[in-house]
Write an enzyme that holds these catalytic residues in place. Structure first.
Site, PDB file in Angstrom:
ATOM      1  N   SER A 212       0.868  -1.176   0.132  1.00 17.74           N
ATOM      2  CA  SER A 212       0.122  -0.012   0.075  1.00 17.74           C
ATOM      3  C   SER A 212       0.738   1.257  -0.174  1.00 17.74           C
ATOM      4  CB  SER A 212      -0.964  -0.105   1.257  1.00 17.74           C
ATOM      5  OG  SER A 212      -1.872   1.071   1.098  1.00 17.74           O
ATOM      6  N   ASP A 468      -8.199  -5.401  -5.617  1.00 20.50           N
ATOM      7  CA  ASP A 468      -7.687  -4.092  -4.799  1.00 20.50           C
ATOM      8  C   ASP A 468      -8.552  -3.245  -5.780  1.00 20.50           C
ATOM      9  OD1 ASP A 468      -6.595  -1.836  -3.649  1.00 20.50           O
ATOM     10  OD2 ASP A 468      -4.481  -2.755  -3.760  1.00 20.50           O
ATOM     11  N   HIS A 502      -7.018  -5.518  -1.066  1.00 19.26           N
ATOM     12  CA  HIS A 502      -5.781  -4.390  -0.858  1.00 19.26           C
ATOM     13  C   HIS A 502      -4.814  -5.116  -0.006  1.00 19.26           C
ATOM     14  CE1 HIS A 502      -3.743  -0.727  -0.857  1.00 19.26           C
ATOM     15  NE2 HIS A 502      -3.792  -0.565   0.198  1.00 19.26           N
TER      16      HIS A 502
END
Ligand SMILES: [Ca+2]
Length: 584
Positions: A212, A468, A502
């Site tokens: 991320s 994601d 994610h």
């Protein structure tokens, strides 16, 4: 040291010529030597004194951590020394607050000779435990493998009542820059000097890993700090993070048009497309695309073929009456089509990226509580909560020039009413106080041109969940194809993870260790191939993934394939076993 860095920078600049040769297989990059381990013999407490001379650094504690005090997947992590401290403490001349770069460095007693800089997620702001975690529900981590691991708050530490990092640091220009890239530049030599003081030598090999925003940090390090890092592991790298944040606000605006009740929070916004309706869409994608990889196993491995085959208009029933969970209204299809193709400005410019249709869009639940707040989980968290609570502060206070005041800031109202065209423009603007734009301080300069890393024998692995919904696998794929073209095909690999959300979760095999293949590539010259990943079903030592379909074996495995290869069924063997699939 400084001389070496300058020389390497110059090599990076001249490498442009060599690249075209490399793309044709015309030259070789150096093979870096393998790291050699060492043991620290002193006691941990004495390190506080030994490290007291580090420049711009205050060591606040040095404590020995006994074997088993920390565990990974139930396995004890060996004895190590935890150093905590802060760098460059200062008082801002803009907001009057005190800032410092807080950090912890965990130094194994039996060290493997390697340093790993852990990039953390979100907007940073907290010194997360320096474990060097890998993938979803990891069975191992870098600390467990003997790395010295560094974690930091990236230069700011103000938390809200819920112990979450506040975006208010965006008022201070230097804190913005530290968050973006400069904290890493300050921390890296400190950590390497601390390691040298501890073990008698600097790290033989250095790595940067995160997912991320941590993947963004990793990508920025590969671009800006290639002289300092040999291997980069970039998970879901939000390397266009300010654009992604603006696009997510635009998504909230689109969903608002579908909400069946007045939008007052993430839960009311989630009436736009309910959990059931998200699952309906995901199931339709699986129905259409599952067999394209040769196995009807609930996984869509051939992502590209699926995008060509799947039609939102035709493959999901359109409601003839009211919405009842068995269909999508034509308005819902219009909005979802815009969300997947990527929200645009009023003049039609794509704000960020498109997203592929995949099996994981149904993962997670709207409004489920985490830490006492009904923020939702999985896709619902990113689509409805992040877009109205997190991306608002990020875009309004951290990325915008000039920022809005944090005093009385109303995240929901900001998300749903701010002029998006202006907000998009403001991530590239500067003024006399904020002299770097968000797109400058948050993103790697020339991300596809990584000659500096490649020329010195460095490698980068990227991975990204295909489902994601905040950072797009398509954006990472675009980076990878560009990097191969602009820099070469012998220093980067990219692993899409079908079904994964994610960084973890989703109907996927999200438990994997890509650090070991990266190390083997950097230090042994072994080019990474298929990497076996596991589902985390009942009993998994790394923690159970609640998004898994009940029909899957709890210990299902699959090969993760280096793009553009796809895991295809070989035609024989169990559908639960990676060995029945080949990367083709
Ligand atoms: Ca399949």
């Amino acid at each position: 040291m400084r001389g070496n860095e300058l020389r390497l920078v110059r090599l990076g600049a001249t490498a442009l010529v060599a690249t075209s040769l490399a793309a044709c297989g015309g030259d070789d990059v150096p093979q870096l030597a393998a790291a050699v381990g060492a043991v620290y013999s002193g006691d941990c407490a004495s390190l506080q004194t030994a490290l007291s001379g580090l420049a711009n650094t205050q060591i606040t504690a040095a404590e020995s951590v006994a074997a088993g005090s920390l565990t990974v997947a139930g396995t004890p992590i060996a004895e190590h020394c935890r150093i905590t401290g802060k760098m460059h403490e200062r008082v801002s001349t803009v907001d009057g607050k005190t800032y410092a770069i807080g950090f912890e460095l965990r130094l194994p007693k039996n060290w493997n000779g390697r340093f790993l800089h852990q990039g953390n997620g979100g907007i940073d702001g907290k010194v997360l435990t320096a474990l060097g975690g890998l993938g979803g529900g990891p069975l191992t981590n870098a600390l467990h493998q003997g790395f010295a691991v560094l974690s930091s708050d990236a230069g700011h530490s103000e938390l809200d009542a819920g112990n979450n990092a506040k975006p208010d640091f965006g008022i201070d220009p230097q804190a913005r820059l530290d968050y973006g890239y400069q904290a890493v530049a300050k921390l890296t030599p400190m950590a390497k000097n601390a390691i040298k003081a501890t073990y008698g030598k600097a790290p033989d090999r250095s790595y940067f890993a995160g997912c991320s925003n941590g993947g963004r940090h990793a990508m920025v390090a590969a671009s800006r700090y290639f002289a300092d890092y040999d291997g980069i592991l970039a998970g879901a790298p939000g390397y266009n993070l300010p654009k992604a944040a603006v696009a997510n606000l635009a998504g909230a605006r689109l969903y608002k048009t579908l909400a069946t009740v007045p939008v007052t929070d993430q839960i009311t916004l989630a009436t736009a497309v309910t959990d059931t309706e998200r699952k309906l869409l995901a199931d339709a994608v699986v129905t259409k695309c599952d067999a394209l990889d040769g196995a009807s196993d609930g996984m869509v491995q051939d992502v590209a073929a699926c995008q060509a085959q799947f039609s939102l208009a035709n493959d999901v029933p359109t409601c003839s009456g009211g919405r009842d969970g068995t269909c999508l209204s034509s308005d819902q299809k219009t909005v979802l089509g815009m969300v997947f193709s990527g929200p645009k400005t009023s003049s039609g410019s794509l704000i960020y990226a498109s997203f592929p249709y995949d099996a994981g869009f149904g993962a997670g639940k709207a409004g489920v509580a985490s830490g006492g707040s009904p923020v939702g989980s999985g896709i619902a968290f990113w689509e409805y909560f992040a877009s109205t609570n997190l991306d608002s502060g990020a875009t309004g206070i951290i990325f915008q020039v000039p920022p809005v005041s944090p005093t009385g800031f109303d995240p929901l109202n900001f998300s749903l009413t701010t002029d998006l065209d202006a907000l998009y423009a403001n991530i590239t603007t500067t003024n006399s106080i904020y002299t770097e734009s968000a797109m400058s301080f948050m993103t790697p300069p020339n991300p596809t041109r990584m000659q500096g890393l490649r020329e010195r024998g460095g490698k980068i692995l990227a991975y990204h969940g295909v489902s994601d919904s905040i950072f797009s696998v398509n954006d990472t794929q675009a980076w990878y194809t560009g990097a191969v073209k602009d820099t070469g095909n012998d220093f980067a690999r990219f692993y899409p993870v079908p079904g994964m959300g994610h960084c973890s979760g989703g109907p996927s095999t999200d438990q994997f260790d890509l650090l070991t293949p990266l190390v083997n590539w950097v230090e042994q010259g072994t080019t990474p191939q298929a990497v076996v990943a596991s589902a985390r079903g009942t009993g998994n030592a790394g923690g159970v993934n609640s998004d898994l379909p009940a029909t899957w074996a709890a210990d299902r495995t699959r090969p993760l394939c280096p793009f553009p290869k796809v895991a295809r069924y070989t035609g024989s063997g169990s559908l639960e076993q990676a060995s029945s699939f080949a990367c083709q």
